[in-house]
Scaffold this active site. Structure first.
Site, PDB file in Angstrom:
ATOM      1  N   GLU A  64      13.090  19.155   6.595  1.00 21.88           N
ATOM      2  CA  GLU A  64      13.587  17.846   7.020  1.00 21.88           C
ATOM      3  C   GLU A  64      13.818  17.851   8.540  1.00 21.88           C
ATOM      4  O   GLU A  64      14.214  18.866   9.116  1.00 21.88           O
ATOM      5  CB  GLU A  64      14.915  17.590   6.296  1.00 21.88           C
TER       6      GLU A  64
ATOM      7  N   ASN B 184      15.113   8.327   7.360  1.00 23.62           N
ATOM      8  CA  ASN B 184      14.872   9.764   7.285  1.00 23.62           C
ATOM      9  C   ASN B 184      13.645   9.910   6.391  1.00 23.62           C
ATOM     10  O   ASN B 184      13.728   9.659   5.183  1.00 23.62           O
ATOM     11  CB  ASN B 184      16.104  10.468   6.693  1.00 23.62           C
TER      12      ASN B 184
ATOM     13  N   LYS C  47      14.087   8.912   2.556  1.00 19.11           N
ATOM     14  CA  LYS C  47      15.246   9.487   1.865  1.00 19.11           C
ATOM     15  C   LYS C  47      16.128   8.403   1.275  1.00 19.11           C
ATOM     16  O   LYS C  47      16.526   7.453   1.957  1.00 19.11           O
ATOM     17  CB  LYS C  47      16.025  10.357   2.852  1.00 19.11           C
TER      18      LYS C  47
ATOM     19  N   GLU D 187      24.572  10.463   8.819  1.00 16.53           N
ATOM     20  CA  GLU D 187      23.271   9.933   8.385  1.00 16.53           C
ATOM     21  C   GLU D 187      23.355   8.455   8.018  1.00 16.53           C
ATOM     22  O   GLU D 187      22.420   7.691   8.254  1.00 16.53           O
ATOM     23  CB  GLU D 187      22.720  10.746   7.216  1.00 16.53           C
TER      24      GLU D 187
ATOM     25  N   CYS E 277      16.299  16.732   1.291  1.00 19.83           N
ATOM     26  CA  CYS E 277      17.659  17.274   1.358  1.00 19.83           C
ATOM     27  C   CYS E 277      18.548  16.814   0.208  1.00 19.83           C
ATOM     28  O   CYS E 277      18.377  17.235  -0.918  1.00 19.83           O
ATOM     29  CB  CYS E 277      18.266  16.959   2.721  1.00 19.83           C
TER      30      CYS E 277
ATOM     31  N   ASN F 228      18.006  20.159   5.683  1.00 21.44           N
ATOM     32  CA  ASN F 228      18.863  20.730   6.725  1.00 21.44           C
ATOM     33  C   ASN F 228      20.259  20.715   6.132  1.00 21.44           C
ATOM     34  O   ASN F 228      21.018  19.768   6.345  1.00 21.44           O
ATOM     35  CB  ASN F 228      18.872  19.870   7.995  1.00 21.44           C
TER      36      ASN F 228
END
Length: 310
Positions: free
Chosen positions: A47, A106, A123, A142, A172, A197
């Site tokens: 990621e 993301n 994501k 995020e 993730c 990550n």
């Protein structure tokens, strides 16, 4: 005829805020070349592979925008695409996407050996918060910097040279949610690729999680969900001390029985490779996890209606 694909997990050590994008890309190309030299046909990167994990800071304006890719590929990352095409190797890579309309995601893509993009994912399960948490040493923002993925979990087909696998992508935190895996499982997924990550501490505050527990959980969700959906899973970390914030490693390749067939041993740049027999998915898909024969969605719906949670 056997359906076998040789896959590499290209774990990356930390990308520091001070690192030049060109130097990070050079490392990625070196990992790609090592993987290809070991016979890999598909290389999975982490990621947000091209940058440090920037949602740990409060950023705005040009400083923030510099972490996003406005197209994929673009001139900055084109050398990775070019080298992969020269080597006839596909890859999966995660990055921060800024659309022409100004939307931010993301994201991840998977390319074929000719460089063509086979699938794209945004994501869905964003962790953290919109606003910084007062008094916290580390932040996870995020939700501030990305929108929730808007395209769902769409399986796609790999190329014939790979055995034409039915593929899925997660990023993730998505890997911790069984609904994400099952959405792909119901589409017949045989190969799940995942970049992450993940913090080596509790990113939401508190002291109950350490790097050991979080690495255990990372492998646990890959193994359990690979088994319950009868799929291969390749989970790949960006790891180590990144700008003073620890990231777990634990990159691994898991077979459809949930067994680890390869796993990283370091917190740095490291390539692990496994030969993945896609027909190994048939044991689960035609027996224990034959969804058409054994699932009972009418009862799942009834439970949702009873508790009032979708």
């Amino acid at each position: 005829m056997p359906r076998i694909i040789r896959i590499a997990a290209a774990q990356m050590g930390p990308n520091q805020k001070r690192d030049r994008r060109e130097d990070i890309l050079d490392r990625m190309i070196a990992l790609l070349e090592e993987a290809a030299g070991r016979g890999a046909q598909l290389v999975v990167f982490p990621e947000l592979a091209f940058t440090t994990f920037f949602p740990r800071w409060l950023l705005e304006g040009a400083e923030l925008d510099g972490y996003y890719e406005t197209a994929m590929p673009n001139p900055m990352v084109q050398p990775l695409f070019d080298r992969a095409r020269e080597l006839s190797v596909g890859f999966n890579v995660g990055y921060a996407e800024l659309t022409p309309e100004g939307r931010r995601f993301n994201a991840a893509i998977t390319t074929g050996p000719d460089g063509a993009i086979l699938g794209k994912y945004r994501k869905v399960h964003l962790p953290g918060s919109v606003e910084p948490r007062a008094g916290s040493t580390f932040q996870q923002l995020e939700k501030r910097y990305f929108e929730y993925g808007d395209e769902g979990f769409r399986a796609f087909d790999g190329v014939e040279d790979w055995g034409h696998p039915r593929m899925g992508m997660l990023i993730c935190n998505d890997r911790r949610w069984p609904e994400a895996w099952r959405a792909y499982g119901l589409q017949g997924v045989e190969l799940m690729v995942i970049g992450y990550n993940s913090a080596a501490y509790d990113p939401n505050g508190g002291s109950t999680e350490d790097s050991s527990l979080r690495t255990f959980h990372s492998k646990l969700v890959a193994q359990a969900n690979a088994y319950m959906n009868a799929t291969w899973a390749v989970a790949v970390a960006k790891a180590g001390d990144e700008d003073g914030s620890g990231l777990i490693g634990g990159s691994c390749i898991v077979d459809p029985n949930g067994c680890l067939v390869a796993e990283a041993q370091t917190l740095g740049d490291e390539v692990i490779v496994a030969e993945c027999d896609l027909d190994a998915c048939l044991q689960g898909k035609t027996k224990m996890f034959d969804f058409a024969a054994h699932r009972r969605p009418e009862h799942y719906r009834r439970l949702i209606d009873q508790v009032g949670v979708a």
